[in-house]
Design a protein around this motif. Structure first.
Motif, PDB file in Angstrom:
ATOM      1  N   ARG A   1       1.062  -1.199  -0.430  1.00  0.00           N
ATOM      2  CA  ARG A   1       0.076   0.012  -0.262  1.00  0.00           C
ATOM      3  C   ARG A   1       0.675   1.116  -0.004  1.00  0.00           C
ATOM      4  O   ARG A   1       0.369   2.161  -0.572  1.00  0.00           O
ATOM      5  CB  ARG A   1      -0.876  -0.364   1.184  1.00  0.00           C
ATOM      6  N   VAL A   2       2.089   0.743   0.196  1.00  0.00           N
ATOM      7  CA  VAL A   2       2.851   2.270   0.076  1.00  0.00           C
ATOM      8  C   VAL A   2       4.209   1.997  -0.417  1.00  0.00           C
ATOM      9  O   VAL A   2       4.719   0.764  -0.180  1.00  0.00           O
ATOM     10  CB  VAL A   2       3.335   2.472   1.545  1.00  0.00           C
ATOM     11  N   CYS A   3       4.772   2.583  -1.104  1.00  0.00           N
ATOM     12  CA  CYS A   3       5.208   2.393  -1.962  1.00  0.00           C
ATOM     13  C   CYS A   3       6.965   2.044  -1.200  1.00  0.00           C
ATOM     14  O   CYS A   3       7.632   2.622  -0.600  1.00  0.00           O
ATOM     15  CB  CYS A   3       6.260   3.195  -2.409  1.00  0.00           C
ATOM     16  N   PRO A   4       7.707   0.322  -2.155  1.00  0.00           N
ATOM     17  CA  PRO A   4       8.797   0.026  -0.587  1.00  0.00           C
ATOM     18  C   PRO A   4       9.778   0.275  -1.752  1.00  0.00           C
ATOM     19  O   PRO A   4      11.083   0.122  -0.949  1.00  0.00           O
ATOM     20  CB  PRO A   4       8.480  -2.237  -0.859  1.00  0.00           C
ATOM     21  N   VAL A   5      10.279   1.028  -2.210  1.00  0.00           N
ATOM     22  CA  VAL A   5      11.123   1.264  -3.526  1.00  0.00           C
ATOM     23  C   VAL A   5      11.580   2.744  -3.081  1.00  0.00           C
ATOM     24  O   VAL A   5      10.065   3.821  -3.807  1.00  0.00           O
ATOM     25  CB  VAL A   5      10.904   1.634  -5.036  1.00  0.00           C
ATOM     26  N   PRO A   6      12.574   3.417  -3.074  1.00  0.00           N
ATOM     27  CA  PRO A   6      12.997   4.535  -2.870  1.00  0.00           C
ATOM     28  C   PRO A   6      12.458   5.238  -4.387  1.00  0.00           C
ATOM     29  O   PRO A   6      12.542   4.957  -5.279  1.00  0.00           O
ATOM     30  CB  PRO A   6      14.490   5.288  -2.267  1.00  0.00           C
ATOM     31  N   GLY A   7      11.879   6.747  -4.282  1.00  0.00           N
ATOM     32  CA  GLY A   7      11.929   7.678  -5.785  1.00  0.00           C
ATOM     33  C   GLY A   7      10.016   6.970  -6.523  1.00  0.00           C
ATOM     34  O   GLY A   7       9.560   7.127  -7.431  1.00  0.00           O
ATOM     35  N   HIS A   8       9.922   5.542  -5.864  1.00  0.00           N
ATOM     36  CA  HIS A   8       8.503   5.474  -6.721  1.00  0.00           C
ATOM     37  C   HIS A   8       8.742   5.232  -8.027  1.00  0.00           C
ATOM     38  O   HIS A   8       7.873   6.273  -8.732  1.00  0.00           O
ATOM     39  CB  HIS A   8       6.884   5.991  -6.623  1.00  0.00           C
ATOM     40  N   PRO A   9       9.764   4.621  -8.532  1.00  0.00           N
ATOM     41  CA  PRO A   9      10.278   4.787  -9.706  1.00  0.00           C
ATOM     42  C   PRO A   9       9.119   4.224 -10.730  1.00  0.00           C
ATOM     43  O   PRO A   9       9.497   4.439 -12.156  1.00  0.00           O
ATOM     44  CB  PRO A   9      11.816   3.784  -9.392  1.00  0.00           C
ATOM     45  N   CYS A  10       8.962   3.337 -10.701  1.00  0.00           N
ATOM     46  CA  CYS A  10       7.379   2.336 -11.588  1.00  0.00           C
ATOM     47  C   CYS A  10       6.163   3.483 -12.095  1.00  0.00           C
ATOM     48  O   CYS A  10       6.228   3.474 -12.993  1.00  0.00           O
ATOM     49  CB  CYS A  10       6.607   1.723 -10.836  1.00  0.00           C
ATOM     50  N   LEU A  11       6.570   4.519 -11.396  1.00  0.00           N
ATOM     51  CA  LEU A  11       5.285   5.423 -11.720  1.00  0.00           C
ATOM     52  C   LEU A  11       6.201   6.614 -12.421  1.00  0.00           C
ATOM     53  O   LEU A  11       5.683   7.983 -12.955  1.00  0.00           O
ATOM     54  CB  LEU A  11       3.931   6.090 -10.742  1.00  0.00           C
ATOM     55  N   SER A  12       7.054   7.428 -11.189  1.00  0.00           N
ATOM     56  CA  SER A  12       7.541   8.739 -11.358  1.00  0.00           C
ATOM     57  C   SER A  12       8.104   8.637 -12.613  1.00  0.00           C
ATOM     58  O   SER A  12       8.555   9.771 -13.505  1.00  0.00           O
ATOM     59  CB  SER A  12       8.755   9.196 -10.470  1.00  0.00           C
ATOM     60  N   SER A  13       8.793   7.413 -13.636  1.00  0.00           N
ATOM     61  CA  SER A  13       9.483   7.931 -14.717  1.00  0.00           C
ATOM     62  C   SER A  13       8.534   8.067 -15.867  1.00  0.00           C
ATOM     63  O   SER A  13       9.185   8.367 -16.897  1.00  0.00           O
ATOM     64  CB  SER A  13      10.031   6.579 -14.881  1.00  0.00           C
ATOM     65  N   VAL A  14       6.736   8.341 -15.290  1.00  0.00           N
ATOM     66  CA  VAL A  14       6.190   8.411 -16.485  1.00  0.00           C
ATOM     67  C   VAL A  14       6.000  10.098 -16.756  1.00  0.00           C
ATOM     68  O   VAL A  14       6.184  10.815 -15.893  1.00  0.00           O
ATOM     69  CB  VAL A  14       4.500   8.173 -16.480  1.00  0.00           C
TER      70      VAL A  14
END
Length: 343
Positions: free
Chosen positions: A310-323
């Motif tokens: 429910r809270v992104c486990p990866v710093p920077g939330h790259p899966c979506l912030s890259s869009v």
């Protein structure tokens, strides 16, 4: 044909909307369908064809609000089910949920026939134990419809199995003006599924520069976000619509831009193409917009894949912030011309 069927789908609005085809199958074989929904799914349930009435109960082993499983709360459900006196019940779950706690309570309430998907041995709790290969990602709507079939319920002739809502929907031209706009819905119920707010701002600015009318939607608790995303030029409807009015707003759009959240499924239920900003914490093959043209954006192979976080486990939330915002504009351009071809 049976008398009363109880269908259980106690989680969020999107999950309830995806249950629509299965519920219509049950309705074709029952004189009355009662939907047991949670507080986050009730409004969606009230829009579903085939549902005669909705009862609300917050499920301790499903609801993220951590409602206590007190004796009074449990007995409240048992009493409600006894009052309904269903001839049969279908418990609809996602692959990571167990139907057995609900089955136990329905059995205690005297429900004579209970059907559910269950990998775990159910003992005497289920009359129809449907086993599926959970390693295969099947769209949620089809998975639930498959259970209905195993319980003896089939869609009526002419039903295409897509998502649907009751019509007519409310008149919303006084909100939006004439149809043909793009809806942007920036909110989510889980932070791990959210696109960064500044990216939403970029997308709206790009859509406006491309000549689109933009309508920003959201719940009352998302007004600060929708105001930011709409800026001075887009129409901000944050907190301004009921769920049925939101459905009508989405129906008038040429395309909808949303994360993996209830309004993406509501857009699919009214036949509007969706640009889906989809975080891979759950499989897109199961929960992407169903039955309508869509464009999926987001890194589906990111390291958060399949975590159900429910809270992104990866710093920077790259899966979506890259869009980028311009990718959304291009996706809208491709989809907006498709809606007229959707039967």
């Amino acid at each position: 044909m049976i008398g009363t069927a109880l269908v259980v789908r106690p989680d969020n609005a999107g999950d309830v909307l995806l249950a629509g085809p299965a519920i219509r199958a049950v309705a074709a074989g029952a004189r009355e369908v009662v939907l047991l929904a949670g507080p986050h799914g009730r409004a969606a349930g009230e829009l579903l064809p085939g549902v005669d009435r909705v009862i609300e109960w917050q499920t301790p082993w499903i609801d993220p609000g951590h409602v206590p499983a007190t004796e009074a709360h449990i007995l409240g459900l048992i009493d409600a089910v006894r009052g309904i006196a269903p001839d049969a019940a279908l418990i609809l779950t996602s692959f990571h949920q167990s139907a057995l706690p609900t089955a136990l309570l329905l059995r205690m309430a005297g429900t004579p026939v209970i059907a559910a998907i269950s990998a775990d041995y159910p003992g005497s709790l289920l009359d129809v134990r449907h086993v599926v290969d959970e390693d295969v990602d099947v769209p949620e709507a089809e998975r639930m419809l498959d259970l209905a079939g195993a319980a003896g319920f089939a869609l009526p002739p002419g039903d295409d199995g897509r998502l649907a809502v009751r019509t007519p929907l409310p008149e919303v031209d006084h909100f939006t003006g004439p149809p043909g706009y793009v809806v942007v819905h920036p909110g989510t119920t889980a932070p791990a599924r959210a696109w960064p707010p500044q990216r939403w701002v970029e997308a709206v600015e790009g859509l406006l520069e491309a000549g689109e009318r933009v309508v920003v939607t959201g719940s009352p608790g998302e007004r600060e976000l929708t105001a930011l995303v709409a800026g001075p030029k887009a129409l901000d409807l944050g907190g301004a619509t009921t769920f049925a009015e939101l459905a009508a707003v989405l129906a008038g759009a040429g395309a909808v831009v949303a994360a993996n959240t209830g309004p993406a499924h509501l857009a699919a239920a009214v036949g509007t193409p969706v640009v889906s900003l989809f975080a891979p914490v759950v499989p897109a093959a199961r929960w992407a917009p169903y039955g309508v043209p869509s464009v999926l954006l987001g890194d589906q192979q990111a390291s958060c894949r399949g975590t159900r976080a429910r809270v992104c486990p990866v710093p920077g939330h790259p899966c979506l912030s890259s869009v980028r915002g311009d990718q959304v504009v291009e996706a809208v351009r491709r989809l907006a011309v498709v809606k007229e071809r959707v039967p």
